[in-house]
Scaffold this motif. Structure first.
Motif, PDB file in Angstrom:
ATOM      1  N   GLY A  26       0.816  -1.212   0.000  1.00  0.00           N
ATOM      2  CA  GLY A  26       0.000   0.000   0.000  1.00  0.00           C
ATOM      3  C   GLY A  26       0.847   1.258   0.000  1.00  0.00           C
ATOM      4  O   GLY A  26       2.076   1.195   0.058  1.00  0.00           O
ATOM      5  N   ASP A  27       0.187   2.384  -0.055  1.00  0.00           N
ATOM      6  CA  ASP A  27       0.867   3.677  -0.014  1.00  0.00           C
ATOM      7  C   ASP A  27       1.374   3.927   1.406  1.00  0.00           C
ATOM      8  O   ASP A  27       0.597   3.983   2.361  1.00  0.00           O
ATOM      9  CB  ASP A  27      -0.117   4.775  -0.431  1.00  0.00           C
ATOM     10  N   THR A  28       2.676   4.084   1.518  1.00  0.00           N
ATOM     11  CA  THR A  28       3.286   4.081   2.846  1.00  0.00           C
ATOM     12  C   THR A  28       2.785   5.223   3.733  1.00  0.00           C
ATOM     13  O   THR A  28       2.590   5.045   4.932  1.00  0.00           O
ATOM     14  CB  THR A  28       4.832   4.091   2.733  1.00  0.00           C
ATOM     15  N   GLU A  30      -0.172   6.609   3.685  1.00  0.00           N
ATOM     16  CA  GLU A  30      -1.516   6.270   4.144  1.00  0.00           C
ATOM     17  C   GLU A  30      -1.496   5.130   5.159  1.00  0.00           C
ATOM     18  O   GLU A  30      -2.209   5.156   6.157  1.00  0.00           O
ATOM     19  CB  GLU A  30      -2.399   5.896   2.948  1.00  0.00           C
ATOM     20  N   TRP A  74       9.461   4.783  -9.479  1.00  0.00           N
ATOM     21  CA  TRP A  74       9.568   5.221  -8.090  1.00  0.00           C
ATOM     22  C   TRP A  74      10.693   6.213  -7.860  1.00  0.00           C
ATOM     23  O   TRP A  74      10.816   6.786  -6.791  1.00  0.00           O
ATOM     24  CB  TRP A  74       9.685   4.034  -7.134  1.00  0.00           C
ATOM     25  N   LYS A 259       4.678  -0.237  -1.983  1.00  0.00           N
ATOM     26  CA  LYS A 259       3.471  -0.033  -2.777  1.00  0.00           C
ATOM     27  C   LYS A 259       3.471  -0.858  -4.058  1.00  0.00           C
ATOM     28  O   LYS A 259       2.480  -0.913  -4.749  1.00  0.00           O
ATOM     29  CB  LYS A 259       3.289   1.438  -3.092  1.00  0.00           C
ATOM     30  N   GLU A 260       4.618  -1.500  -4.371  1.00  0.00           N
ATOM     31  CA  GLU A 260       4.683  -2.234  -5.629  1.00  0.00           C
ATOM     32  C   GLU A 260       4.526  -3.733  -5.406  1.00  0.00           C
ATOM     33  O   GLU A 260       5.283  -4.340  -4.652  1.00  0.00           O
ATOM     34  CB  GLU A 260       5.998  -1.948  -6.336  1.00  0.00           C
TER      35      GLU A 260
END
Lengths: 278, 278
Positions: A26-28, A30, A74, A259-260
């Motif tokens: 996930g988006d770090t 968030e 990234w 996130k990947e």
DNA sequence: CAAAGTCCTGAATCATATG
DNA sequence: ACATATGATTCAGGACTTT
């Protein structure tokens, strides 16, 4: 419950037991917001380095070949400002989840470490050391128009100036200094090779999976010196997952975010391999 | 015409011949404004480090002497912001007087080098290397609560990204790398001792004149690697004047500025001593 | 005079306890 | 948040003293 948590499928907050020894996809920024404050003992961050390389042709002294260079999504930031904003958000989020006596390690090269260090100071982190990782096998600068860049810089800091009782295992530190320089003084200079051979994760084509995979020996040193067994080591931009892999191997716990999906999958495989080994 | 120029007594601009091989007493920002643009070949800056040391004194228990840190007026800044502003003005002024292909060296420790490096990037300097000066005889960290700070960092940059033909004497660089590490690779790590012994300037009481005098060997290396004979080396915060002293010794020219009369006097004396030697 | 021993110090964000 | 008192660690290298 598996090794991986997909943040999209998780409503509400994370308790420590939910995410201890898990990889979170996930988006770090968030994800960190959903974590409990003051919950981790040590943080390791290997952020994107913002190399500012041209898109098509990478300069050969920076990276080995065009194909393998750091030229991935990234590492794309439109400007210094955008980069700074990302690092600021990242470090703020991290600071929030650090225990009061936790320490943080950040690694980088001259491309990004100055801006990053400046932001750390501005956010109130109290610097303990800058450590120079002196690579025993750097890529030589064959154009010979400047010095061979044989170092990366590690910043080690505590959450605030007032923190005194952080973990520093000085006997362990001395072990490494004896090995590196045969010196009783524990220098802020470390000698070890870059990530090579079997350690390096590959994708299906046999190409390296990640441009900047860190050697296990580097993380081993960091974790043994600055944590105790059963501590929680947190890596918010985990990449190939060396942090969690080494932490687990050394009897520590980890929390990792990326996130990947391809990296999360690779970490998962790597950690499963470790379980069978142990 | 003497060795020293008092900026207060100088109306109008400085021509290169007016100030070549002179020490200028005055406010460096103001003096630089009166200098000709694009006139110097290399710049060395050893700015105040903004140490933020505690007010209390440290005492050596065995010998009962004070540990003298830097606690002088020139290192007093009220805040990060004030420090940043000073560095920004200094670097802007310097950039203006650099020839298009000139290079700049800036030295610092972890206290200041990150903010300083960040400012250099923001002003458009193009970084060539960060060099780690690994001190052979650092002050050990006696309480053993962190790594011994055995390094200072040198940043080496050109004026702009487009500059290609700067001076880099690679054979000279290799000489030093052989001496340091017996390696043909020219690392961005240098091993040399701190300023000691007869080199160190003393005041009338026999105390060290300046807390942060740099070793001549450091400047020798920098000047031999990044300038040619007869080049003009510029130091806008000259302190004890090691830059000009070594430059002259190596057949280069210098321009030095400092605002404190005691340092200007000391530099003058030091340079006169050199003339009798040569 | 040489060799051995003593003293001092170096850009350092070095701790803890009490009021 | 200050300030103050107390405590008992480190090494290389140069200057100086003693043997």
């Amino acid at each position: 419950m598996g090794l991986v948590i997909n943040d999209k499928e998780w409503a509400g907050k994370y308790k420590l037991k939910d995410i201890q020894n898990k990889i979170i996809l996930g988006d770090t920024i968030e994800v960190m917001k959903k974590m409990k404050p003051k919950s981790v003992d040590m943080v390791f961050i290997d952020p994107p380095y913002f190399l500012q390389l041209p898109k098509k042709r990478l300069i050969r002294w920076e990276v080995k070949t065009d194909v393998e260079g750091v030229n991935e999504q990234w590492d794309k930031f439109a400007s210094f400002k955008e980069y700074d904003n990302f690092i600021k958000k990242l470090l703020k989020g991290v600071k929030r989840v650090m225990k009061p006596n936790a320490t943080i390690w950040v690694i980088g090269t001259y491309h990004n470490i100055f801006r990053t260090g400046k932001i750390m100071y501005d956010l109130g982190f109290w610097m303990l050391n800058d450590v120079s990782w002196f690579k025993t096998n750097p890529m030589p600068n064959w154009l010979n128009v400047r010095f061979t860049n044989a170092t990366e810089t590690l910043l080690w800091a505590v959450k605030d100036k007032k923190v005194k009782k952080y973990v520093y295992n000085k006997e362990v530190a001395r072990e490494y200094s004896m090995k590196d320089f045969n010196s009783k003084i524990v220098f802020n200079v470390w000698r070890l090779p870059i990530c090579m051979g079997g350690q390096r994760l590959k994708n299906a084509d046999g190409k390296k999976l990640h441009s900047t995979q860190k050697p296990e020996a580097l993380l081993e040193r960091i974790i043994r010196i600055s944590t105790n067994p059963d501590d929680v080591v947190f890596d918010p931009v985990a990449g190939t997952g060396t942090t969690g892999y080494v932490a687990k191997k050394l009897g520590r716990n980890f929390i990792m975010i990326d996130k990947e999906e391809k990296y999360v999958k690779a970490m998962q495989k790597r950690l499963k391999g470790l379980q069978t080994k142990l």
